[in-house]
Design an enzyme around this catalytic site. Structure first.
Site, PDB file in Angstrom:
ATOM      1  N   LYS A  50       7.016   5.203   5.983  1.00  0.00           N
ATOM      2  CA  LYS A  50       6.410   5.426   7.304  1.00  0.00           C
ATOM      3  C   LYS A  50       7.449   5.974   8.277  1.00  0.00           C
ATOM      4  CE  LYS A  50       2.840   1.978   6.563  1.00  0.00           C
ATOM      5  NZ  LYS A  50       2.427   0.597   6.634  1.00  0.00           N
ATOM      6  N   GLN A  94       3.172  -5.102   9.257  1.00  0.00           N
ATOM      7  CA  GLN A  94       3.088  -4.854   7.817  1.00  0.00           C
ATOM      8  C   GLN A  94       2.602  -6.116   7.105  1.00  0.00           C
ATOM      9  OE1 GLN A  94       3.912  -1.699   6.451  1.00  0.00           O
ATOM     10  NE2 GLN A  94       2.943  -2.557   4.627  1.00  0.00           N
ATOM     11  N   ASP A 117      -3.168   0.910  13.324  1.00  0.00           N
ATOM     12  CA  ASP A 117      -3.857   0.714  12.048  1.00  0.00           C
ATOM     13  C   ASP A 117      -5.375   0.614  12.220  1.00  0.00           C
ATOM     14  OD1 ASP A 117      -2.240   0.814   9.852  1.00  0.00           O
ATOM     15  OD2 ASP A 117      -1.690  -1.313   9.848  1.00  0.00           O
TER      16      ASP A 117
END
Ligand code: NAP
Length: 282
Positions: A50, A94, A117
């Site tokens: 990422k 995460q 997200d």
């Protein structure tokens, strides 16, 4: 007949180029923060990817590594700090988190304006209601791959195998919002093959290597393989690629299909959040 391969790497590269072009016009730097609790090796690798993606499109990115013994209260406080920062436009936590922490409570601490997200209740609720929102990265990437076929989604029968909010349930909603007829399948579905054989669009997200075989797939179907399992150190999807590609019309490979698109959609979401944020400040 051999299916056309839906190349996620190539599409993701094109999207990153578009983002770089957009950014030149906008003259601001989107900022993404990723929070990791503990040092799970797979998570560390995903985060590295990422960060590398952010570098490619000239975003600012930060990784906040917190020790595994971090309490839920401390994590929530950390997120609140990031919520307040002007230079951070998107963030994500995460997964997985240690068992002592309630994932949902943590995700919902992220302000929906910074939910890169698309997994807060506000954004998932907006998806349910088919309202404009930040949509989860993997399902959005899947829709882009399906669009690459050039075939309309409307009126198609889509079958989603797997019903997690992260993938199966959300992609089903996104397909429904585009007027597909959607069937959800899961671990309690009886006669799974009977359902999958009816799919014009088959999305498989179960995490069971090579579970979907050619006899379960309708001739000419678009098959999207989301699963990633590691078998003898190799990434393997949920679909038996070599045999299913002989019956499908379009198919995504693993690796190189949904994975890179998930990351490209994270960049798009961050750009979208930053654009809205600068709009609010202007
Ligand atoms: P998850 O939360 O574990 O959900 C798995 C789903 O599969 C559940 O809904 C489960 O049904 C269903 N399932 C399990 N066994 C089944 C079976 N034999 N028949 C039918 N359904 C079955 O997993 P997830 O987060 O959705 O991820 C799924 C896979 O996608 C994993 O391999 C993950 O690594 C991968 N993934 C890839 C990306 C990417 O970017 N490429 C992103 C996210 C996830 P129940 O609900 O009944 O338990």
């Amino acid at each position: 007949m051999s299916a056309e391969i839906l190349n996620g790497n190539r599409l993701a590269q094109r999207i990153r180029s578009q983002i770089r072009r957009e950014l030149k016009k906008r003259k601001f730097t989107p900022g993404l923060a990723v929070i990791q609790v503990g040092d799970d090796a797979a998570s560390t690798l995903y985060i590295k990817h990422k960060q590398r993606d952010c570098e490619k499109v000239h975003f600012h990115s930060e990784v906040h590594r917190l020790p595994v013994e971090t309490t839920q209260a401390a994590l929530i406080q950390h997120i609140e700090g990031l919520n307040a920062r002007q230079d951070i436009h998107g963030m994500l936590v995460q997964m997985p988190l240690p068992d002592t922490i309630d994932e949902r409570a943590v995700i919902d601490t992220i302000t929906p304006h910074k939910d890169a997200d698309g997994l807060t209740l506000v954004n998932l609720g907006s998806l349910l209601l088919n309202r404009e929102c930040i949509t989860p990265c993997t399902p959005t990437g899947i829709i882009r791959l399906i669009e690459l076929t050039g075939e309309s989604i409307e009126g198609k029968h889509a079958v989603c195998v797997g019903r997690s909010p992260l993938v199966g349930k959300s992609v089903g909603l996104m397909l429904l919002n585009r007027n597909a007829t959607v069937t959800y399948c899961h671990s309690r579905t009886k006669n799974l093959a009977e359902q999958t054989q009816k799919a014009d669009i088959l999305v498989v997200a179960i995490g069971k290597p090579e579970f979907i075989t050619a006899d379960m797939v309708k001739t000419g179907a678009t098959v999207i393989d989301v699963g990633i399992s590691y078998v003898a150190h190799h990434a393997v999807g949920d679909v038996k690629f070599d045999e299913v590609k002989k019956v499908a019309g379009f198919i995504t490979p693993v690796p190189g299909g949904v994975g890179p698109m998930t990351r490209a959609m994270l960049l798009e979401n961050t750009l979208k959040l930053a654009t809205v944020s600068y709009g609010r400040q202007a």
